[in-house]
Design an enzyme around this catalytic site. Structure first.
Site, PDB file in Angstrom:
ATOM      1  N   HIS A 118     -35.011  -7.102  12.183  1.00  0.00           N
ATOM      2  CA  HIS A 118     -33.609  -7.356  11.835  1.00  0.00           C
ATOM      3  C   HIS A 118     -33.034  -6.102  11.174  1.00  0.00           C
ATOM      4  CE1 HIS A 118     -30.242 -10.020  10.655  1.00  0.00           C
ATOM      5  NE2 HIS A 118     -30.245  -9.390   9.498  1.00  0.00           N
ATOM      6  N   ASP A 152     -30.335 -16.226   7.382  1.00  0.00           N
ATOM      7  CA  ASP A 152     -30.525 -14.898   6.790  1.00  0.00           C
ATOM      8  C   ASP A 152     -30.089 -14.960   5.330  1.00  0.00           C
ATOM      9  OD1 ASP A 152     -30.680 -12.184   6.235  1.00  0.00           O
ATOM     10  OD2 ASP A 152     -29.044 -11.603   7.579  1.00  0.00           O
ATOM     11  N   GLY A 153     -31.055 -14.689   4.441  1.00  0.00           N
ATOM     12  CA  GLY A 153     -30.763 -14.626   3.009  1.00  0.00           C
ATOM     13  C   GLY A 153     -31.634 -15.587   2.214  1.00  0.00           C
ATOM     14  N   SER A 183     -36.978  -9.296   1.495  1.00  0.00           N
ATOM     15  CA  SER A 183     -37.853  -9.122   0.328  1.00  0.00           C
ATOM     16  C   SER A 183     -39.133  -9.943   0.440  1.00  0.00           C
ATOM     17  CB  SER A 183     -37.086  -9.456  -0.959  1.00  0.00           C
ATOM     18  OG  SER A 183     -36.365 -10.654  -0.820  1.00  0.00           O
ATOM     19  N   GLY A 191     -30.067  -7.580  -0.248  1.00  0.00           N
ATOM     20  CA  GLY A 191     -31.312  -8.335  -0.184  1.00  0.00           C
ATOM     21  C   GLY A 191     -31.629  -8.938  -1.537  1.00  0.00           C
ATOM     22  N   GLY A 192     -32.611  -9.821  -1.555  1.00  0.00           N
ATOM     23  CA  GLY A 192     -33.126 -10.336  -2.813  1.00  0.00           C
ATOM     24  C   GLY A 192     -32.273 -11.377  -3.518  1.00  0.00           C
ATOM     25  N   MET A 220     -22.550  -5.923   9.729  1.00  0.00           N
ATOM     26  CA  MET A 220     -21.646  -6.313   8.639  1.00  0.00           C
ATOM     27  C   MET A 220     -20.637  -5.195   8.491  1.00  0.00           C
ATOM     28  SD  MET A 220     -24.598  -7.903   6.226  1.00  0.00           S
ATOM     29  CE  MET A 220     -25.824  -7.044   7.208  1.00  0.00           C
ATOM     30  N   SER A 252     -36.268  -8.062   7.755  1.00  0.00           N
ATOM     31  CA  SER A 252     -35.098  -7.204   7.585  1.00  0.00           C
ATOM     32  C   SER A 252     -35.517  -5.884   6.966  1.00  0.00           C
ATOM     33  CB  SER A 252     -34.074  -7.885   6.671  1.00  0.00           C
ATOM     34  OG  SER A 252     -33.117  -6.917   6.261  1.00  0.00           O
ATOM     35  N   HIS A 296     -27.678  -6.841  13.020  1.00  0.00           N
ATOM     36  CA  HIS A 296     -26.710  -7.663  12.280  1.00  0.00           C
ATOM     37  C   HIS A 296     -25.622  -6.738  11.747  1.00  0.00           C
ATOM     38  CE1 HIS A 296     -26.012 -10.388   8.449  1.00  0.00           C
ATOM     39  NE2 HIS A 296     -24.959 -10.344   9.245  1.00  0.00           N
ATOM     40  N   MET A 348     -25.289 -17.580   7.487  1.00  0.00           N
ATOM     41  CA  MET A 348     -25.700 -16.822   6.300  1.00  0.00           C
ATOM     42  C   MET A 348     -26.042 -17.788   5.172  1.00  0.00           C
ATOM     43  SD  MET A 348     -25.721 -13.594   7.058  1.00  0.00           S
ATOM     44  CE  MET A 348     -26.107 -13.041   5.386  1.00  0.00           C
ATOM     45  N   ASP A 369     -29.840  -4.409   9.463  1.00  0.00           N
ATOM     46  CA  ASP A 369     -28.574  -4.691   8.785  1.00  0.00           C
ATOM     47  C   ASP A 369     -27.691  -3.451   8.742  1.00  0.00           C
ATOM     48  OD1 ASP A 369     -28.765  -7.474   7.876  1.00  0.00           O
ATOM     49  OD2 ASP A 369     -30.460  -6.775   6.679  1.00  0.00           O
ATOM     50  N   MET A 419     -24.293  -1.944   7.557  1.00  0.00           N
ATOM     51  CA  MET A 419     -23.236  -2.230   6.574  1.00  0.00           C
ATOM     52  C   MET A 419     -22.350  -1.005   6.406  1.00  0.00           C
ATOM     53  SD  MET A 419     -25.338  -4.146   3.575  1.00  0.00           S
ATOM     54  CE  MET A 419     -26.596  -5.391   3.902  1.00  0.00           C
TER      55      MET A 419
HETATM   56  C1  DX5 Z   1     -27.987  -9.550   3.499  1.00  0.00           C
HETATM   57  C2  DX5 Z   1     -28.707  -9.163   4.770  1.00  0.00           C
HETATM   58  C3  DX5 Z   1     -30.068  -9.704   4.872  1.00  0.00           C
HETATM   59  C4  DX5 Z   1     -31.032  -9.249   3.785  1.00  0.00           C
HETATM   60  C5  DX5 Z   1     -31.877 -10.430   3.451  1.00  0.00           C
HETATM   61  O1  DX5 Z   1     -26.644  -9.304   3.645  1.00  0.00           O
HETATM   62  O2  DX5 Z   1     -27.977  -9.640   5.897  1.00  0.00           O
HETATM   63  O3  DX5 Z   1     -30.624  -9.468   6.164  1.00  0.00           O
HETATM   64  O4  DX5 Z   1     -31.858  -8.187   4.161  1.00  0.00           O
HETATM   65  O5  DX5 Z   1     -32.702 -10.120   2.381  1.00  0.00           O
HETATM   66  P1  DX5 Z   1     -33.598 -11.214   1.655  1.00  0.00           P
HETATM   67  O6  DX5 Z   1     -34.510 -11.814   2.682  1.00  0.00           O
HETATM   68  O7  DX5 Z   1     -34.310 -10.439   0.609  1.00  0.00           O
HETATM   69  O8  DX5 Z   1     -32.657 -12.250   1.089  1.00  0.00           O
HETATM   70 ZN    ZN Z   2     -28.940  -9.544   7.863  1.00  0.00          ZN
END
Ligand code: DX5
Ligand code: ZN
Length: 224
Positions: A35, A177-178, A200, A146-147, A70, A12, A68, A139, A37, A39
């Site tokens: 990937h 994812d996550g 991460s 992230g993280g 969101m 991601s 993805h 999810m 994201d 948002m």
């Molecule tokens: C969170 C995102 C993820 C995010 C995951 O809403 O959809 O794609 O980047 O990050 P990690 O792998 O650090 O949890």
């Molecule tokens: Zn994502």
């Protein structure tokens, strides 16, 4: 477009350096898909980028895009990401009244159609229409950042979707994812995932290439 086989590792770029995006895309060239994201600071309380950025990522990325979304009002904005040529466009089931209709529009434009489920969203409506989707994203954190920590309590959802896919003889991709990292990817693979997003855990690694290979090996060993 030939798409990679399972297990798929999908870094991601939420965890990439936004000021050095092309460099970071080249660093993950050994992964399966990138990937992306999107948002909107409305569906989730965070803001990343929109179609102009995705178009540039698409133009310079060595590997195909797994977008993805969101975002709210995804019926209005979602198909545009398929028109950019993304290999896969995943929207949230919670953001549309008719996931099947939206998936059909995305497929008709030429992208794979994915549907994502927040941790609190049950699988029933999607499982009943599984053939309408190319990918289901379970999810394993609340979307937005992230993280965060992996939610192991999502594994039964994944297992139920895997069982339904098997029952139908479906080739749908099941994505997580996550919080995916060495130590959690094993559980997700064992529960039935075949596509693994990691932000991460990839960009935070000293050796990104090696981390991608390690994640792929761990997933492969734990998938049934
Ligand atoms: C969170 C995102 C993820 C995010 C995951 O809403 O959809 O794609 O980047 O990050 P990690 O792998 O650090 O949890
Ligand atoms: Zn994502």
């Amino acid at each position: 477009m030939t798409l990679p086989s399972a297990p798929r590792i999908e870094p991601s770029i939420l965890s990439a350096d936004f000021a050095n995006m092309q460099r970071d895309l080249e660093r993950i060239a050994g992964a399966d898909l990138v990937h992306v994201d999107v948002m909107d600071n409305h569906f989730v309380p965070n803001l990343t980028f929109g179609p102009q950025m995705v178009e540039r990522v698409q133009a310079v990325s060595p590997i195909p895009l797994d977008v993805h979304l969101m975002i709210a009002d995804v019926d209005r904005w979602g198909p545009g990401y398929a028109e950019l040529g993304a290999a896969s466009v995943t929207f949230h089931a919670e953001a549309t009244a008719d996931p099947v209709a939206l998936a059909r529009r995305i497929r008709s434009i030429g992208s794979r159609a994915g549907v994502a489920l927040k941790p609190g969203t049950p699988i029933d409506d999607i499982a009943a229409n599984l053939d309408e989707f190319d990918q289901v994203l379970v999810m394993t954190v609340e979307p937005g950042f992230g993280g965060q920590s992996f939610m192991a309590d999502m594994m039964p959802k994944l297992a139920a979707l895997r069982a339904e896919a098997k029952r139908r003889g479906s080739s749908v991709w099941l994505q997580v994812d996550g919080g995916i990292a060495p130590g959690t990817i094993e559980q997700a693979a064992a529960a039935g995932a075949d596509s693994f997003v990691a932000g991460s855990a990839v960009f935070g690694a000293d050796d990104i290439d090696q981390r991608i290979r390690d994640l792929r090996d761990l997933a492969r060993t734990h998938m049934h």
